[in-house]
Design a protein around this motif. Sequence first.
Motif, short mmCIF file in Angstrom:
data_model
loop_
_atom_site.label_atom_id
_atom_site.label_comp_id
_atom_site.label_asym_id
_atom_site.label_seq_id
_atom_site.Cartn_x
_atom_site.Cartn_y
_atom_site.Cartn_z
N GLY A 96 0.61 -1.35 -0.17
CA GLY A 96 -0.17 0.02 0.02
C GLY A 96 0.65 1.27 0.10
N GLY A 97 -0.10 2.33 -0.31
CA GLY A 97 0.24 3.70 -0.41
C GLY A 97 1.67 3.97 -0.61
N GLY A 98 2.52 3.95 0.25
CA GLY A 98 3.78 4.43 0.13
C GLY A 98 3.91 5.98 -0.38
N GLY A 99 4.71 6.04 -1.38
CA GLY A 99 5.05 7.45 -2.06
C GLY A 99 3.72 7.88 -2.85
N SER B 272 -2.90 -7.96 10.09
CA SER B 272 -2.06 -7.44 8.81
C SER B 272 -1.46 -5.99 9.67
CB SER B 272 -3.02 -7.06 7.99
OG SER B 272 -3.68 -5.78 8.24
N VAL B 273 -0.02 -5.80 8.96
CA VAL B 273 0.79 -4.87 9.35
C VAL B 273 0.75 -3.99 8.00
CG1 VAL B 273 3.02 -4.02 9.73
CG2 VAL B 273 2.01 -6.35 10.64
N TYR B 274 0.55 -2.63 8.47
CA TYR B 274 0.89 -1.82 7.22
C TYR B 274 2.29 -1.11 7.14
CZ TYR B 274 1.11 2.74 4.37
OH TYR B 274 1.56 3.62 3.52
N THR B 275 3.00 -1.17 5.73
CA THR B 275 4.52 -0.58 5.80
C THR B 275 4.30 0.03 4.38
OG1 THR B 275 4.87 -2.41 4.65
CG2 THR B 275 5.55 -2.81 6.97
N THR B 276 5.27 1.19 4.64
CA THR B 276 5.47 1.80 3.49
C THR B 276 6.74 1.52 2.58
OG1 THR B 276 4.04 3.95 4.39
CG2 THR B 276 5.85 4.55 2.67
N PRO B 277 6.85 1.10 1.49
CA PRO B 277 7.83 0.72 0.85
C PRO B 277 8.87 1.84 0.86
CG PRO B 277 5.93 0.08 -0.33
CD PRO B 277 5.57 0.97 0.69
N ASP B 278 10.22 1.40 1.17
CA ASP B 278 11.11 2.43 1.20
C ASP B 278 12.50 1.79 1.37
OD1 ASP B 278 12.94 4.57 1.71
OD2 ASP B 278 11.76 5.21 3.63
N THR B 279 13.20 2.16 0.15
CA THR B 279 14.49 1.12 0.22
C THR B 279 15.67 2.33 0.04
OG1 THR B 279 14.40 1.28 -2.36
CG2 THR B 279 13.65 -0.78 -0.89
N ILE B 280 15.52 3.54 0.12
CA ILE B 280 16.15 4.90 0.08
C ILE B 280 16.52 5.50 1.55
CG2 ILE B 280 16.58 7.03 -1.21
CD1 ILE B 280 14.97 6.01 -3.08
#
Lengths: 316, 294
Positions: free
Chosen positions: A55-58, B171-179
């Motif tokens: 979800g969401g992210g950027g 469930s767990v919410y995560t924001t994709p982030d590799t930077i």
Amino acid sequence: MVIIVAVLLVRTIVHATIHVTTSSNVFITAQVGGTPATPPGGGTTTPPAGGGGGGGGGAGGSSSSSSSTTTATNGMPTTVNFSGMGYPSSKVVILQDGATVITTTADPNANFSASLTGLVQGNYTFSVYTTDQDGHHSVSFSFPVYVTTGAAVNIGGIILAPTIDVDKAEVKRGDNEAIFGFAVPNSKVNISVHSDSEHLVSTTAGPTGAYLYNFDTTPLEYGGHNAQSRSLMDDKVSAQTDPVPFVVSTENKAKPTGCAASVGDINCDNKVNLVDFSVMAFWYKKGGTPPANVDLNNDGKINIVDFSILAYHWTG
Amino acid sequence: MKKLFYTFLIIVLLPLSVFGKDIPHATVIHAPQSVAQQQQFYVDIVVDTKGVSINGVQGAVTFSSDTLSFVRAETGTSNITLWIDQPVVKGNSVIFSGIIPGGFDGLINPFDQSAKLPAEIVRLVFVGKSAGVAAISTTNITVTDTDGKGTVEKLSDTSTTFPITTSVAPSVYTTPDTIAPTLSASIVNDKNLYDGHAVLVFTAIDKESGIDHVTLQEGDNDLSTIESPYLLHDQSRKSILLLHAYDVAGNVATITIAPLSSQTSTTVIVILILITLIILYVNYKKTRHNKNSV
């Protein structure tokens, strides 16, 4: 008056029509190697519930299965290009989220251009201002932009506002007040002197960008007044300067010099930046009576108002 | 159930009646339609500036603590540039304040310039705690105009509700982030800041998940979580400073600040090398001149 909208599961949001508040000549174009990503904060979608870590992210507010980033393709770097006009050979500063990232010099015809590369996808606030040869800053020209990975964003046609100053803090009624500064060379400069009523005059900037108008104060009432200017060239109009105050009285008094005349420059380094913010934040958290040069609205306390004034005069 | 549905509809449709009016600024809460127990989700707090430039925001968001648990605040996609008060939970409220140097009158999407987009203030991550009705509302949100005077406008409180259903699976919410974040820091001495003592000031920015925390290791001292500005323990500046900024996803950026004595000795060494080179060059020229004379 402010009206609040409570929205629950409502996807329609009334947006203002796009307009450029500071100049009518700016254009923004973009090319992208991949598919443009959706900016966050758009408010047109509803956030997902859970989604097992998706979800969401950027992309903010997109569904849990949609991607949050756009992969660059065709090898196009993420770039933001700036171009426009300042004053001949003036220093042009570009800020990214309040931090100075580029300092360049306009050419003898006042044109400047600069590029930023290697940006991460996301929201940015870019600001551009210039400094004249007397050290006066123009007002910042700011644009919040969403940058997509692999995209080149061109922000062109920027006409930076003139600088403006007056020669006397107090002027004897009937004497001239010199109103001067720098603008786009050979442009028409409209000057507005206003208090109860507005007095409009104009002059022309010279080939160096310098302009001067000796304003006869006879028609002005005793008391405080402000002067502002903007430059016009062909069909291009700059933003207006900040108001410069002066008082019409019974005697002439010179303007204060140094950082006392520079709002927000708490540590007197001719910049309004993170250091000044830090000093203000220190007094905000400490409480008590702040120093006079930190308390920008002179109300005896540090709060959001002082920070707002600091942000307005920010130079990076 | 039917009664609940109609109540729900009223809550949804009532706010529509104020659309279409001239709204200078408005707070909007973007929340999901429904959530299950033990399910994480996010709520975006957004301010629509309606084209009027603002450069400061402060306020609070309250939530129903009987049905929701606060997990964290994410600032990666926020339009706030500098936080005066990082979003932090106190009881059942999340409070925050920050500024936007240069101001914000709407986000420009270069690929769709038909309208400017509202400002995202903060993303709040919650988890469904127990079945029932969850409520989230904004409280005392004020914005300041970009007018050089800091004119304050108070926005009306707004709220939203949605059902928390019984759990299917956590469930767990995560924001994709590799930077990794970007981090910049400097040490300043200013008479108005801790009486002129050496103070570390820094900014940490992460455009994806947002900054989680910043730590400092000052010489042999223990690692501390710090905020800017930070009064250094070692005022003699003989310690190496290791500054780490972590984003929510765990990526880290590091800055090492050398001790002052080390910086001084480096400068001295450089100067000595330059003087030596100049002396050698002068001697070489003299010797050559003498040879030519002979």
